[in-house]
Structure formats: structure tokens, C-alpha cells
Scaffold this motif. Sequence first.
Motif, PDB file in Angstrom:
ATOM      1  N   PHE A  61       0.811  -1.283  -0.017  1.00  0.00           N
ATOM      2  CA  PHE A  61       0.045  -0.011   0.192  1.00  0.00           C
ATOM      3  C   PHE A  61       0.729   1.238  -0.119  1.00  0.00           C
ATOM      4  N   TRP A  62       1.929   1.280   0.843  1.00  0.00           N
ATOM      5  CA  TRP A  62       2.608   2.567   0.973  1.00  0.00           C
ATOM      6  C   TRP A  62       3.546   2.555  -0.207  1.00  0.00           C
ATOM      7  N   TRP A  63       3.943   1.485  -0.919  1.00  0.00           N
ATOM      8  CA  TRP A  63       4.724   1.520  -2.120  1.00  0.00           C
ATOM      9  C   TRP A  63       4.112   2.262  -3.302  1.00  0.00           C
ATOM     10  N   GLU A  64       2.925   1.831  -3.318  1.00  0.00           N
ATOM     11  CA  GLU A  64       1.946   2.524  -4.519  1.00  0.00           C
ATOM     12  C   GLU A  64       1.308   3.720  -4.261  1.00  0.00           C
ATOM     13  N   ALA A  65       1.301   3.918  -2.819  1.00  0.00           N
ATOM     14  CA  ALA A  65       0.640   5.462  -2.468  1.00  0.00           C
ATOM     15  C   ALA A  65       1.813   6.464  -2.753  1.00  0.00           C
ATOM     16  N   HIS A  66       3.040   6.099  -3.133  1.00  0.00           N
ATOM     17  CA  HIS A  66       4.175   7.097  -3.207  1.00  0.00           C
ATOM     18  C   HIS A  66       3.463   8.296  -4.166  1.00  0.00           C
ATOM     19  N   ASN A  67       2.300   7.876  -5.076  1.00  0.00           N
ATOM     20  CA  ASN A  67       1.951   9.074  -5.894  1.00  0.00           C
ATOM     21  C   ASN A  67       1.322  10.257  -5.191  1.00  0.00           C
ATOM     22  N   GLY A  86       5.965  13.097   6.646  1.00  0.00           N
ATOM     23  CA  GLY A  86       5.630  12.034   7.494  1.00  0.00           C
ATOM     24  C   GLY A  86       5.734  10.576   7.097  1.00  0.00           C
ATOM     25  N   THR A  87       5.974  10.774   5.650  1.00  0.00           N
ATOM     26  CA  THR A  87       6.078   9.255   5.151  1.00  0.00           C
ATOM     27  C   THR A  87       7.265   8.697   5.292  1.00  0.00           C
ATOM     28  N   VAL A  88       8.403   9.523   5.707  1.00  0.00           N
ATOM     29  CA  VAL A  88       9.819   8.842   6.170  1.00  0.00           C
ATOM     30  C   VAL A  88       9.828   7.870   6.932  1.00  0.00           C
ATOM     31  N   PRO A  89       9.289   8.192   8.295  1.00  0.00           N
ATOM     32  CA  PRO A  89       9.410   7.312   9.422  1.00  0.00           C
ATOM     33  C   PRO A  89       8.398   6.203   9.293  1.00  0.00           C
ATOM     34  N   ILE A  90       7.195   6.297   8.326  1.00  0.00           N
ATOM     35  CA  ILE A  90       6.412   5.305   8.127  1.00  0.00           C
ATOM     36  C   ILE A  90       7.164   4.437   7.248  1.00  0.00           C
ATOM     37  N   LEU A  91       7.654   4.713   6.158  1.00  0.00           N
ATOM     38  CA  LEU A  91       8.165   3.889   5.460  1.00  0.00           C
ATOM     39  C   LEU A  91       9.454   3.091   6.072  1.00  0.00           C
ATOM     40  N   ALA A  92      10.287   3.740   6.881  1.00  0.00           N
ATOM     41  CA  ALA A  92      11.310   3.357   7.523  1.00  0.00           C
ATOM     42  C   ALA A  92      10.939   2.036   8.544  1.00  0.00           C
ATOM     43  N   THR A  93       9.870   2.304   9.179  1.00  0.00           N
ATOM     44  CA  THR A  93       9.296   1.258  10.239  1.00  0.00           C
ATOM     45  C   THR A  93       8.511   0.174   9.487  1.00  0.00           C
ATOM     46  N   THR A  94       7.938   0.530   8.550  1.00  0.00           N
ATOM     47  CA  THR A  94       7.434  -0.558   7.538  1.00  0.00           C
ATOM     48  C   THR A  94       8.347  -1.364   6.971  1.00  0.00           C
ATOM     49  N   ALA A  95       9.500  -1.018   6.380  1.00  0.00           N
ATOM     50  CA  ALA A  95      10.530  -1.694   5.752  1.00  0.00           C
ATOM     51  C   ALA A  95      10.997  -2.609   6.894  1.00  0.00           C
ATOM     52  N   ALA A  96      11.503  -2.106   8.093  1.00  0.00           N
ATOM     53  CA  ALA A  96      12.148  -2.688   8.888  1.00  0.00           C
ATOM     54  C   ALA A  96      11.375  -3.977   9.654  1.00  0.00           C
ATOM     55  N   GLY A  97      10.055  -3.732   9.746  1.00  0.00           N
ATOM     56  CA  GLY A  97       9.128  -4.577  10.221  1.00  0.00           C
ATOM     57  C   GLY A  97       8.732  -5.804   9.189  1.00  0.00           C
TER      58      GLY A  97
END
Length: 586
Positions: A61-67, A86-97
Motif C-alpha cells: 500500500f505505501w509503495w504504491e501510495a508514493h503517488n 511524515g512518510t519517511v518514518p512510516i516507510l522506515a518502520t514498515t520496511a524494517a518490520g
Amino acid sequence: MVKHQPLQVYERQLCLSCITGLYGCRWKRYQRSHDDTTKWELLWSIILLFTFCLLLVWFYFWWEAHNDYNEFNWFLYNCSGEWSDGTVPILATTAAGFTYIAFLMVLALCHVALGQQLNLHWLHKIGVTAALLTTTVGVISVNQTWGQEWDVIPISLQATGPFLHIGALAAVTALSWIVAGQVARAEKTMFQVVVVLLYLSVLLGLYLVPLYITSPCIMDPTTLKQRPDVIGHQGAPMLAPENTLWSFQRALQMNVTGFEADVAISVDGVPFLMHDHTLRRTTDIEKVFPDRQMQDASFFNWTDLQQLNAGQWFLKEDPFWTVHTLSPREKHLIANQSVCSLEQLLKLASYHNSTVVFRLRRPPPTHPCHHSWINDTLQAVQQSGVPQNLVMWTPDEHRAQVRQLAPGLIQTSVEKQSPQSLQQYGISRLLLRYNQASTEEIRCIFKDININLTLYTINEPWLYSVLWCSGVSSVSSEASHILKKVPYPIWLMRPDEYCLMWVSVDLISFAVVVGIFIFQKYRMSGMRSYNPEQIMLSAAVRRSSRDLNVMKEKLIFSEVGNGVGGADELFPDEGYDYYTNQGISQ
């Protein structure tokens, strides 16, 4: 008296030790077990699998929501009053998790493949629980505050579906090695039947998934419409400060055919370009008018607005991470930008023969122009000298009056309406968010009633390609410099070519699965249920004593647990010496 020393050999199993150690902190050989996994650990395995699937969807979802990252950041700004990505911490935590949970899933599959008992360490259980809870909270939060963005998943599948299907099929085909091994080792027929049926059901479902995959890019290339026009949303906001004159000039350099802007009206009746309700984010009002930071932008007169700098914030905040790509000349121009009026934009559009669409925000009730806002804006349009057929008029208020005073304006609606309403009000163009129009509506409904459709905000090449194949006439974009590099849809495939690819992949997968099942059955047919320690010891006693290493660790046998007999049964006499004589004492 004869002294005997048993020949015991310890062979290191580094790979197996790492697998069991990382998953369950069972680094020693005696800590491992081939017993069936307990029900409690099976429950944790199911929780791990569910967490993996949930994180996979969340990550996609977050990968495609880049738009729509800028839309999300603007939403956060309205909530907090501070601009940040605000997308930076979300992407970082999502990728790590996701990486962590995927790693545990791989270790669990390795356990199953090697016949080891699953025993997830308690620290990993805490990590899995934390990942599950945080992802669940994230899903609920997005659903409540940004629910419309979930539409990006089915829309993106129109571009990625055929390829995700191949990837999923490859993964499930590879799992046949583990499934076949479990079936070949199992002693209970019922277990074998259940496992095979479950696996074949999943496999058959994947084989038939293409029947439900629809994509406008699966079409005859000869029927492809012309390339959609690109309208610069707020100019080129990734390359210059939004809604400034330089931003629109940069958009022209990216071959846009029109501009889209947000318009407010000053206290003295001058329409000007401003997206936010206040001037805090995009001007230096905290320096010029520190006591008026929170005041609505429309309560400033045009003289005051001209004193504000509308470009320095862009160099400071770097909202799209693009400032480092700018030349010193561009940075100088940006640093000296001021608030742009609607009349300035219209004159620029008239000079370059570009269309203009703007969203007009009505002033508050206490504003002097609250009732005259339509006339004030219409007057600015007429004074600019721009041809009326270049201006798309969006306000619904007093639309009939506007049609009488300026019949040449392109009547445009920003709300989805029935064909009857569109024809009744003389609307010939729609400006909608990209998730508000389906492929069927684009190709049939709007085409039949002769409605030109513009969709916003299109920043990603994959989305631009999907809408191009759907037949959209124009799109509004914040990334015109990116779409400029898309001269043709990213992928386009004839229906017969896709059918051939689908059938070929299914046949190859089926052949590989059958081959793996046959090989695993043949491979397991001659193996007995020895522990690895017993098998190695059995091989070791057949070697010459001169080749054996000194004993490093006493082995712990599990004949009782595995139903294996005593030493005589385990190591039958085949003419080898099981003991070494050290001497005879009288």
C-alpha cells in the motif's frame, strides 16, 4: 581386562545451528528436536503467517501510495501545523518490520523443510506482537483519516497484477519442495491427503487468477489513444515553489499544455494563488507580519501580500528532496519569488496558449468580497485578456450567470455528476481525483456524452500509463518532469500474448511441481527415521579408526523418542570393529 572407548564423532552443522539458534535460540545439538510442534507453537506460527501477510499488504500500500505522498504530508500539516515529510518514518518502520517478519518466515520454512520442531523464542514473540499491533493501528488510522487512498491498491493491480501473479506462482511452486518433503515423511495418510489438497487448492486458485485480472493495458496497441495532455498542478511544485510564476514557467519547460491553481481573494478584491488557508507554510509571514501568522490569507490586501517572499521556504524545507538538483541561478530565482496573482497567471497562459483551470475558494462570511467573489474573479479573467476558451471555470455558484457574461469559458465541474446534470448545466469537462472514474466510465460513459475528463494528481509513470490505456484525455500532475519521460505506456500487451504467457507459466509450474513431488518421494523412500546424530555415527563406525577425530562431545541418543531399537539393532554387525582395544591386562 579389556578397556573400551566408544568411537563418537561430532560433526559441526553450522547451517542448522544458525537456523535453530536465530529462530528459537537453540544453538546446541541437544536442544534441537524432531518431535511434532506443540499446539502453542503452531498458534504462534499462524500468528507469524498472519502478521507477514498483513505487513505485505501494508508495505505494498505505501509503495504504491508514493503517488500521493504530498497529499498525505499536507494532511499532516493541517493536523499539526508543522510541515514535515511524515512518510519517511512510516516507510522506515514498515520496511524494517517487513524485513524482520519475512526473515522469521524464512527461518520457519527452513525448520519445516529440515524436520525440526518449531519453537519461536520469546523475544521474537514480543517482536511479532509489536509488529502486528503497530500495523493494525496503522491500518485503522489510515482507514479513518485517509480512507480514499485504499483505492490505490485495486488501481495499481491493473498495472502490477499480471506480474505479481507470476511472482506468487513462482513462490508457491518453490514451496512444493517443502510440501512434498512433508508428505513423503508423513506416516499418517490423512495428514498427507489434507496437506496435498490444501496445496493443490492454492495452486489451482493461482492458475485461475488471470481469469479475474483486468487491465486496460491488455489491449490491441492499434486502438491506443493519443498521449494524454499534462496539466501542471500548481505549476511544477517539485522543481519550484508551488503557485509562483517561476513554478509555472518551469512547468512550461516540461511541455505541459495547461496550468491548475488554487485561488483566493484578497480583502481588496484581487484574486491570488494560494493553496493553504493561511500564509505560514509558503511565505515568510512570521518575519514580515509575525502577529498575523494564523490569520486567513484572504484578509490580507494585495499590497501586504506583495511584501511576502514565497520562495525561500522551498529552499529551506526541500519538500520533494529536489533542491540539490537545482542550479545556483535557479536557487536565486526561487529565493526572490513573490505571491502570484490570477491575472499574472492568465497572462502567462495567454502568451503560451495554455489552458488554465483554477479552484476558487469563497472568502469567509465577514470578508468584504464574500458576496461579490464570483464577479471579482470574472472581472480579473476579462481584464487579463486571455481567450475565454483557454479558461476552465469550476465554481458551481451562479454558473448560469457566468455563462451569460462569459459564454466562451469552458464549464468544468470538480464533482462527479450524472450525465443528465452535466448536460443540463452545460458542463463539458470534469476534473476528478483519479480514483473517481473507472476504466469503463472513461471508455464508455464520458465518451458517449462528449465529456472531456481530467484526472488529478498523477505523478507516477505506472498510473499515467494505466490512464493512458484507459483513454483519459488529460491529467493534472505535480511531476511533469517525470511524466515528460514517458513517451509510451510502460507496458502494453495484446490479449492473445497475455493468454499465451499465462498458460505457459501455468504449464511450467505444474511440470515443476509434479517433478518435485516425484523426486521427493524417490528421495525419501529409502530413508529411515534416524536422528542426524545417529546417521552420522552409523557412518562414522564404518571408517578406519585412524581417520576418526578425537571425541569432542558425548552424543545424546533419542531411541525411545523415535522408536529405534538398541545398539545392536542400530548398528548391525557387518564385519566392522565397534570398539578399539587399548590393551589387555592380566
